[in-house]
Scaffold this motif. Structure first.
Motif, PDB file in Angstrom:
ATOM      1  N   TRP A 441     -63.241  91.550  -6.272  1.00 14.19           N
ATOM      2  CA  TRP A 441     -64.615  91.323  -6.091  1.00 14.19           C
ATOM      3  C   TRP A 441     -64.926  89.844  -6.615  1.00 14.19           C
ATOM      4  O   TRP A 441     -64.129  89.434  -7.547  1.00 14.19           O
ATOM      5  CB  TRP A 441     -65.669  92.347  -6.814  1.00 14.19           C
ATOM      6  CG  TRP A 441     -65.787  92.158  -8.144  1.00 14.19           C
ATOM      7  CD1 TRP A 441     -64.685  92.592  -9.179  1.00 14.19           C
ATOM      8  CD2 TRP A 441     -66.650  91.521  -9.110  1.00 14.19           C
ATOM      9  NE1 TRP A 441     -65.169  92.220 -10.433  1.00 14.19           N
ATOM     10  CE2 TRP A 441     -66.397  91.622 -10.475  1.00 14.19           C
ATOM     11  CE3 TRP A 441     -68.108  91.122  -8.648  1.00 14.19           C
ATOM     12  CZ2 TRP A 441     -67.052  91.221 -11.446  1.00 14.19           C
ATOM     13  CZ3 TRP A 441     -68.707  90.418  -9.764  1.00 14.19           C
ATOM     14  CH2 TRP A 441     -68.477  90.556 -11.072  1.00 14.19           C
ATOM     15  N   HIS A 442     -65.970  89.262  -6.008  1.00 10.80           N
ATOM     16  CA  HIS A 442     -66.597  87.879  -6.612  1.00 10.80           C
ATOM     17  C   HIS A 442     -68.035  87.753  -6.576  1.00 10.80           C
ATOM     18  O   HIS A 442     -68.528  88.194  -5.528  1.00 10.80           O
ATOM     19  CB  HIS A 442     -65.916  86.888  -5.662  1.00 10.80           C
ATOM     20  CG  HIS A 442     -64.382  86.753  -5.354  1.00 10.80           C
ATOM     21  ND1 HIS A 442     -63.532  86.236  -6.166  1.00 10.80           N
ATOM     22  CD2 HIS A 442     -63.591  87.499  -4.453  1.00 10.80           C
ATOM     23  CE1 HIS A 442     -62.410  86.689  -5.928  1.00 10.80           C
ATOM     24  NE2 HIS A 442     -62.224  87.418  -4.863  1.00 10.80           N
ATOM     25  N   PRO A 443     -68.390  87.392  -7.529  1.00 10.83           N
ATOM     26  CA  PRO A 443     -69.761  86.979  -7.652  1.00 10.83           C
ATOM     27  C   PRO A 443     -70.172  85.664  -7.037  1.00 10.83           C
ATOM     28  O   PRO A 443     -69.944  84.611  -7.498  1.00 10.83           O
ATOM     29  CB  PRO A 443     -70.392  86.956  -8.991  1.00 10.83           C
ATOM     30  CG  PRO A 443     -69.132  87.037  -9.696  1.00 10.83           C
ATOM     31  CD  PRO A 443     -67.894  87.057  -8.744  1.00 10.83           C
ATOM     32  N   CYS A 487     -67.603  80.602  -6.563  1.00  5.24           N
ATOM     33  CA  CYS A 487     -67.359  82.052  -7.388  1.00  5.24           C
ATOM     34  C   CYS A 487     -67.836  81.791  -8.796  1.00  5.24           C
ATOM     35  O   CYS A 487     -67.417  80.941  -9.555  1.00  5.24           O
ATOM     36  CB  CYS A 487     -66.092  82.710  -7.183  1.00  5.24           C
ATOM     37  SG  CYS A 487     -65.626  84.243  -8.052  1.00  5.24           S
ATOM     38  N   ASN A 489     -67.007  83.943 -11.279  1.00  2.00           N
ATOM     39  CA  ASN A 489     -65.995  84.228 -12.028  1.00  2.00           C
ATOM     40  C   ASN A 489     -65.552  83.031 -12.604  1.00  2.00           C
ATOM     41  O   ASN A 489     -64.908  81.960 -11.801  1.00  2.00           O
ATOM     42  CB  ASN A 489     -65.063  84.990 -11.377  1.00  2.00           C
ATOM     43  CG  ASN A 489     -63.761  85.406 -12.589  1.00  2.00           C
ATOM     44  OD1 ASN A 489     -63.048  84.482 -12.940  1.00  2.00           O
ATOM     45  ND2 ASN A 489     -63.360  86.675 -12.496  1.00  2.00           N
ATOM     46  N   HIS A 492     -62.096  81.934 -11.562  1.00  2.00           N
ATOM     47  CA  HIS A 492     -61.831  81.784 -10.175  1.00  2.00           C
ATOM     48  C   HIS A 492     -62.330  80.442  -9.749  1.00  2.00           C
ATOM     49  O   HIS A 492     -61.797  79.703  -8.926  1.00  2.00           O
ATOM     50  CB  HIS A 492     -62.454  82.880  -9.140  1.00  2.00           C
ATOM     51  CG  HIS A 492     -61.821  84.234  -9.647  1.00  2.00           C
ATOM     52  ND1 HIS A 492     -62.483  85.473  -8.816  1.00  2.00           N
ATOM     53  CD2 HIS A 492     -61.063  84.473 -10.442  1.00  2.00           C
ATOM     54  CE1 HIS A 492     -61.498  86.483  -9.379  1.00  2.00           C
ATOM     55  NE2 HIS A 492     -60.777  86.186 -10.026  1.00  2.00           N
ATOM     56  N   MET A 497     -62.207  77.986  -6.440  1.00  2.00           N
ATOM     57  CA  MET A 497     -62.964  78.781  -5.352  1.00  2.00           C
ATOM     58  C   MET A 497     -64.329  78.142  -5.367  1.00  2.00           C
ATOM     59  O   MET A 497     -65.216  78.835  -5.685  1.00  2.00           O
ATOM     60  CB  MET A 497     -62.759  80.294  -5.907  1.00  2.00           C
ATOM     61  CG  MET A 497     -63.092  81.286  -4.882  1.00  2.00           C
ATOM     62  SD  MET A 497     -62.908  82.704  -5.236  1.00  2.00           S
ATOM     63  CE  MET A 497     -62.443  83.813  -3.879  1.00  2.00           C
TER      64      MET A 497
HETATM   65 CU   LIG Z   1     -64.020  85.240  -7.710  1.00  2.00          CU
END
Ligand SMILES: [Cu+2]
Length: 505
Positions: A441-443, A487, A489, A492, A497
């Motif tokens: 999952w990614h925010p 993202c 995270n 990430h 990202m």
């Molecule tokens: Cu992410």
């Protein structure tokens, strides 16, 4: 339980398509060539013109923050870290339409910046080094100066390297002079995962992650290997919950063994502004003995929705209202999938606090869970329904094995940010669709706008996107500039990202 395989779907898909001689759907346009679109720069006069057109009260809130090394006391454990003098920083509070004039003094040993998360502010104050401003050098300073155009719960943090995973964050609360919500008091609750100065520095964590975890095979149970966490899983997050092992989880800078205490009177209606400032941790939040009514997410109101627990990804905010009972209650923030908790106490009378070593899963966290896809924007902030003028699709790619998280397989280069730019034009209704081709999952977060989940969902600026899923986000292109999307995270994002949505002339 199998943790995951390390052949990320996105990578294999792209590789296969490359072999077949085609590009993945939604691949970004080629890097802006001289003949390509002319992207507006943050110094264009249009940014100043739009700022002058915002409804302004005339009031100015002058604040100075000094980022510097310091020590945080975590229930007797000293943590040498970087902060704005304390962690969290003092709450910055002003009204909609007021100007914030904030001087950042950088006494850190490296360059820094401040990003104002969630605000639709003028682009040149957005605090993204090399994209919207020059980095603030060590020993230097920079004054952020902008009108806060929308009421709500916002926060700020550096957009420089891994500094977010130190003690450099705080809440920015923009009050509504015509606040329609009735409550007796309000509390700001900032959630954070912590290792800095105790276990490692965030830069060491990044180095460990980028070294890769290798093929760990099936993980029978969760365990830490140095700074890395193996086998943290969550059904709600679709599998892998996170990859960094944190010795502490904090509410307002304090661990469960030395909790923040909120005092109130039985029957009080309290607005709790929840902010997730973590690097790699989603939190599941509950207040024992109470149901919560969700009233806002990411600053904007939603149709009131009742539940027992909430899940909050990194960068997200939720405002809830609770009517307090009589006794001693615990605000629990469980690190989702990581089997650790942060606690704060809510005291309106006598009682015994919950133990800080609750069994898992804690029964207090098993009630009705509210997620963003259950929410609807309040009528006053819902976008009018119309077809998008422009559609942008961004595929989330990469995986843990190579730690090559990216958008569309193209790592972001902070020194050449427009390589990853998607052009938009002022006045357009834009539909930004993220497709998660990874196994985690990614925010996902967009700067400078508050989009609406397509189909009538909530207004937000940060959204949880589960593995294998897609999410369509509609926004009106009404704030010219070069806006980062990434993202949230931290690791990430730092693995590149990230991308840019940029207005063209
Ligand atoms: Cu992410």
């Amino acid at each position: 339980m199998p943790r995951r395989t390390f052949l990320a779907g996105g990578i294999s898909t792209i590789a296969a398509m490359a072999l077949a001689g085609c590009t993945p759907e939604g691949a970004p346009p080629p890097a802006a060539a001289p003949s390509g679109p002319r992207f507006l720069t943050p110094t264009d006069a249009v940014v100043g013109e739009r700022e002058a057109a915002r409804a302004a009260s005339g009031a100015v809130n002058r604040v100075s923050l000094t980022a510097r090394p310091g020590r945080l006391d975590l229930a007797g454990v000293p943590a040498d870290t970087w902060s704005y003098g304390q962690t969290p920083a003092p709450v910055i509070r002003q009204a909609r339409g007021d100007r914030l004039e904030l001087e950042l003094v950088n006494d850190l040993p490296e360059e820094s910046s401040i990003h104002w998360h969630g605000l639709a502010l003028r682009n040149d104050m957005d605090g993204v080094p090399h994209l919207t401003q020059d980095p603030v050098p060590a020993g230097g300073s920079f004054t952020y100066d902008f009108v806060t155009p929308h009421a709500g719960t916002y926060w700020f943090h550096p957009h420089s390297g891994t500094q977010l995973d130190r003690g450099l964050y705080g809440a920015l609360i923009v009050e509504d002079p015509a606040e329609p919500l009735a409550y007796d008091s309000e509390w700001v609750v900032i959630l954070d995962d912590w290792l800095d100065g105790v276990q490692a520095t965030p830069d060491q964590v990044r180095t460990d992650l980028e070294g890769g975890m290798g093929d760990m095979g099936d993980m029978p149970e969760m365990h830490a290997m140095g700074n890395l966490l193996m086998g943290a899983v969550s059904d709600v997050l679709g599998g892998d919950a996170g990859d960094v092992s944190y010795p502490f989880h904090l509410i307002n800078g304090r661990p469960a063994t030395d909790p923040d205490v909120f005092e109130a009177t039985p029957g009080d209606r309290v607005r709790i502004r929840l902010i997730n400032a973590a690097g790699d941790t989603a939190y599941r939040v509950a207040l024992t003995g109470h149901r919560m009514t969700v009233t806002h997410t990411d600053g904007f109101p939603v149709d009131h929705t009742e539940g027992d627990t909430l899940i909050i990804g990194m960068g997200e905010r939720y405002d809830v209202v609770v009517t307090l009972g009589d006794g001693l209650f615990t605000l629990i923030a469980e690190a989702e999938g990581k089997l650790r908790q942060a606690h704060a106490q809510v005291r309106t009378g006598a009682g015994t606090p919950l133990p800080t070593d609750l069994p898992f899963p804690a029964p207090e966290l098993q009630g009705k869970l509210v997620t963003a896809d259950q929410l609807t924007a309040a009528p006053g902030v819902a976008l009018d329904q119309r077809a998008p003028d422009r559609e942008i699709t961004i595929r989330l790619t990469g995986g843990m094995e190579k730690y090559d998280w990216a958008f569309d397989g193209l790592p972001f280069d902070m020194m050449r940010p427009m390589r990853n730019a998607h052009p938009i034009v002022e006045g357009e209704r834009v539909r930004l669709t993220f497709v998660n081709d990874t196994e985690m999952w990614h925010p996902v977060h967009l700067h400078g706008h508050t989009y609406q989940h397509a189909g009538g969902g909530p207004r937000k600026d940060t959204s949880i996107l589960l593995p294998g899923k897609r999410i369509a986000l509609d926004f009106d292109a009404d704030n010219p500039g070069r806006w980062l999307t990434h993202c949230h995270n931290l690791y990430h994002g730092e693995a590149q990202m990230m991308g840019v949505v940029a207005y063209t002339a």
